[in-house]
Design a protein around this motif. Structure first.
Motif, PDB file in Angstrom:
ATOM      1  N   ASP A 129       0.935  -1.147   0.080  1.00  0.00           N
ATOM      2  CA  ASP A 129      -0.080   0.060   0.267  1.00  0.00           C
ATOM      3  C   ASP A 129       0.774   1.311  -0.031  1.00  0.00           C
ATOM      4  N   GLY A 130       0.548   2.199  -0.848  1.00  0.00           N
ATOM      5  CA  GLY A 130       1.301   3.463  -0.880  1.00  0.00           C
ATOM      6  C   GLY A 130       2.350   3.530  -1.748  1.00  0.00           C
ATOM      7  N   GLN A 131       2.979   2.236  -2.245  1.00  0.00           N
ATOM      8  CA  GLN A 131       4.075   2.021  -2.695  1.00  0.00           C
ATOM      9  C   GLN A 131       3.910   2.059  -4.346  1.00  0.00           C
ATOM     10  N   VAL A 132       4.919   2.692  -4.914  1.00  0.00           N
ATOM     11  CA  VAL A 132       4.982   2.608  -6.454  1.00  0.00           C
ATOM     12  C   VAL A 132       6.056   1.600  -6.873  1.00  0.00           C
ATOM     13  N   ALA A 133       5.837   0.548  -7.662  1.00  0.00           N
ATOM     14  CA  ALA A 133       6.665  -0.453  -8.224  1.00  0.00           C
ATOM     15  C   ALA A 133       6.954  -0.372  -9.825  1.00  0.00           C
ATOM     16  N   LEU A 134       8.138  -0.476 -10.283  1.00  0.00           N
ATOM     17  CA  LEU A 134       8.472  -0.483 -11.630  1.00  0.00           C
ATOM     18  C   LEU A 134       8.905  -1.818 -12.010  1.00  0.00           C
ATOM     19  N   VAL A 135       8.374  -2.603 -12.832  1.00  0.00           N
ATOM     20  CA  VAL A 135       8.752  -3.824 -13.252  1.00  0.00           C
ATOM     21  C   VAL A 135       9.109  -3.764 -14.677  1.00  0.00           C
ATOM     22  N   THR A 136      10.403  -3.999 -15.184  1.00  0.00           N
ATOM     23  CA  THR A 136      10.620  -3.939 -16.574  1.00  0.00           C
ATOM     24  C   THR A 136      10.425  -5.300 -17.213  1.00  0.00           C
ATOM     25  N   GLY A 137      10.174  -5.352 -18.396  1.00  0.00           N
ATOM     26  CA  GLY A 137       9.822  -6.492 -19.080  1.00  0.00           C
ATOM     27  C   GLY A 137       8.496  -6.864 -18.513  1.00  0.00           C
ATOM     28  N   SER A 138       7.402  -6.172 -18.297  1.00  0.00           N
ATOM     29  CA  SER A 138       6.304  -6.588 -17.635  1.00  0.00           C
ATOM     30  C   SER A 138       5.099  -6.889 -18.423  1.00  0.00           C
ATOM     31  N   THR A 139       5.231  -6.791 -19.911  1.00  0.00           N
ATOM     32  CA  THR A 139       4.107  -6.886 -20.675  1.00  0.00           C
ATOM     33  C   THR A 139       3.856  -8.272 -21.324  1.00  0.00           C
ATOM     34  N   ALA A 140       4.864  -9.213 -20.572  1.00  0.00           N
ATOM     35  CA  ALA A 140       4.824 -10.750 -20.960  1.00  0.00           C
ATOM     36  C   ALA A 140       5.274 -11.576 -19.980  1.00  0.00           C
ATOM     37  N   GLY A 141       5.167 -12.878 -19.740  1.00  0.00           N
ATOM     38  CA  GLY A 141       5.797 -13.667 -19.027  1.00  0.00           C
ATOM     39  C   GLY A 141       5.775 -13.545 -17.645  1.00  0.00           C
ATOM     40  N   ILE A 142       6.816 -13.864 -16.898  1.00  0.00           N
ATOM     41  CA  ILE A 142       7.166 -13.508 -15.291  1.00  0.00           C
ATOM     42  C   ILE A 142       7.178 -12.018 -15.105  1.00  0.00           C
ATOM     43  N   GLY A 143       7.585 -11.071 -15.845  1.00  0.00           N
ATOM     44  CA  GLY A 143       7.260  -9.876 -15.359  1.00  0.00           C
ATOM     45  C   GLY A 143       5.759  -9.369 -15.313  1.00  0.00           C
ATOM     46  N   ARG A 144       4.993  -9.788 -16.210  1.00  0.00           N
ATOM     47  CA  ARG A 144       3.741  -9.511 -16.171  1.00  0.00           C
ATOM     48  C   ARG A 144       3.041 -10.023 -15.018  1.00  0.00           C
ATOM     49  N   GLU A 145       3.530 -11.250 -14.683  1.00  0.00           N
ATOM     50  CA  GLU A 145       2.794 -11.768 -13.354  1.00  0.00           C
ATOM     51  C   GLU A 145       3.228 -11.147 -11.980  1.00  0.00           C
ATOM     52  N   VAL A 146       4.778 -10.657 -12.053  1.00  0.00           N
ATOM     53  CA  VAL A 146       5.021  -9.877 -11.120  1.00  0.00           C
ATOM     54  C   VAL A 146       4.233  -8.550 -10.831  1.00  0.00           C
ATOM     55  N   ALA A 147       4.068  -7.730 -12.015  1.00  0.00           N
ATOM     56  CA  ALA A 147       3.213  -6.803 -11.903  1.00  0.00           C
ATOM     57  C   ALA A 147       1.868  -6.876 -11.282  1.00  0.00           C
ATOM     58  N   ARG A 148       1.176  -8.154 -11.950  1.00  0.00           N
ATOM     59  CA  ARG A 148      -0.056  -8.017 -11.257  1.00  0.00           C
ATOM     60  C   ARG A 148      -0.076  -8.538  -9.906  1.00  0.00           C
ATOM     61  N   LEU A 149       0.783  -9.396  -9.345  1.00  0.00           N
ATOM     62  CA  LEU A 149       0.960  -9.752  -7.822  1.00  0.00           C
ATOM     63  C   LEU A 149       1.297  -8.160  -7.108  1.00  0.00           C
ATOM     64  N   LEU A 150       2.220  -7.628  -7.516  1.00  0.00           N
ATOM     65  CA  LEU A 150       2.382  -6.466  -6.943  1.00  0.00           C
ATOM     66  C   LEU A 150       1.189  -5.284  -6.631  1.00  0.00           C
TER      67      LEU A 150
END
Length: 243
Positions: free
Chosen positions: A4-25
């Motif tokens: 909560d209240g945090q900003v997260a940047l995930v590179t390569g997050s349009t597919a694969g592992i990065g996409r799932e990381v972005a969704r979980l965050l």
């Protein structure tokens, strides 16, 4: 929620592992910056996050272009969680590796994360908090033919993880890495589906990972649950390095 209240940047997050990381965050409460080269896939990731009640936006960036890396850092501003996930991995036998492919591997997998982290991590340190998670590979521990340059770039990223942990000691910023084993990402399956399955079966767990399983490991390291984990490499390879 833990982000909560945090900003997260995930590179390569349009597919694969990065996409799932972005969704979980995002599910954990973070406002996620999705980034990659493909705007259509980026919009898809943002839409999937928003459909689940999360918050996200897309910023186009090409980690092979240093100007694009710097523009990404400027566009994002303050970040609490940085996941260096974007990578390229064309394999080639050593005697057949061309100089352009060699350069691109190091530009995307090492130079891009280095200068993006260099731009964002001092701000984390100034605020006294933050987490960086670098995504490596188990091929730094279990070498395979044709993977010389790719594994070398990821070994460099692992070395940066340890160096940054020491360099930013006492600032409240943690830096860790995850080394996935064979994972059923769209890119890996498109390149060689048989190899993904074969390597997965060779691991004691007996199968490849799903992108979501690797993402869970990444998000754990980024979270307060890993508050005393710093400078570490988490092997998420189903025990492959043991066999």
């Amino acid at each position: 929620m833990e982000f909560d209240g945090q900003v997260a940047l995930v590179t390569g997050s349009t597919a694969g592992i990065g996409r799932e990381v972005a969704r979980l965050l995002a599910r954990g409460g973070a406002r996620v910056v999705v980034t990659g080269r493909d705007a259509a896939r980026g919009a898809g990731t943002v839409a999937s996050i928003e459909a689940e009640g999360g918050r996200a936006r897309f910023v186009a960036a090409d980690l092979a272009d240093l100007g694009s890396v710097r523009a990404l850092a400027a566009a994002v501003g303050e970040v609490d969680v940085l996941v260096n996930n974007a990578a390229v991995f064309p394999f080639a036998a050593t005697a057949e590796q061309d100089a352009e492919g060699f350069r691109r591997l190091f530009d995307v997998n090492v130079r891009g994360p280095f200068f993006l982290t260099a731009a964002l991590l001092p701000g984390m340190a100034a605020r006294g908090r933050g987490s960086v998670v670098n995504v490596s590979t188990s091929l730094t521990h279990v070498p395979v033919p044709g993977g010389a340059v790719y594994a070398a770039t990821k070994a460099a990223l692992e070395s940066l993880t340890r160096t940054w942990a020491v360099e930013f000691r006492g600032t409240g910023v943690r830096v860790n890495a995850v080394a996935p084993g064979a994972t059923e990402t769209g890119t890996a399956l498109a390149l060689n589906p048989g190899s993904v399955a074969e390597v997965g079966r060779a691991a004691p767990i007996g199968r490849p990972a799903t992108p979501r399983e690797i993402a869970e490991a990444v998000v754990f390291l980024a979270s307060p649950r890993a508050a005393y984990v710093h400078g570490e490499l988490l092997l998420a390879d189903g025990g492959r390095t043991l066999s």
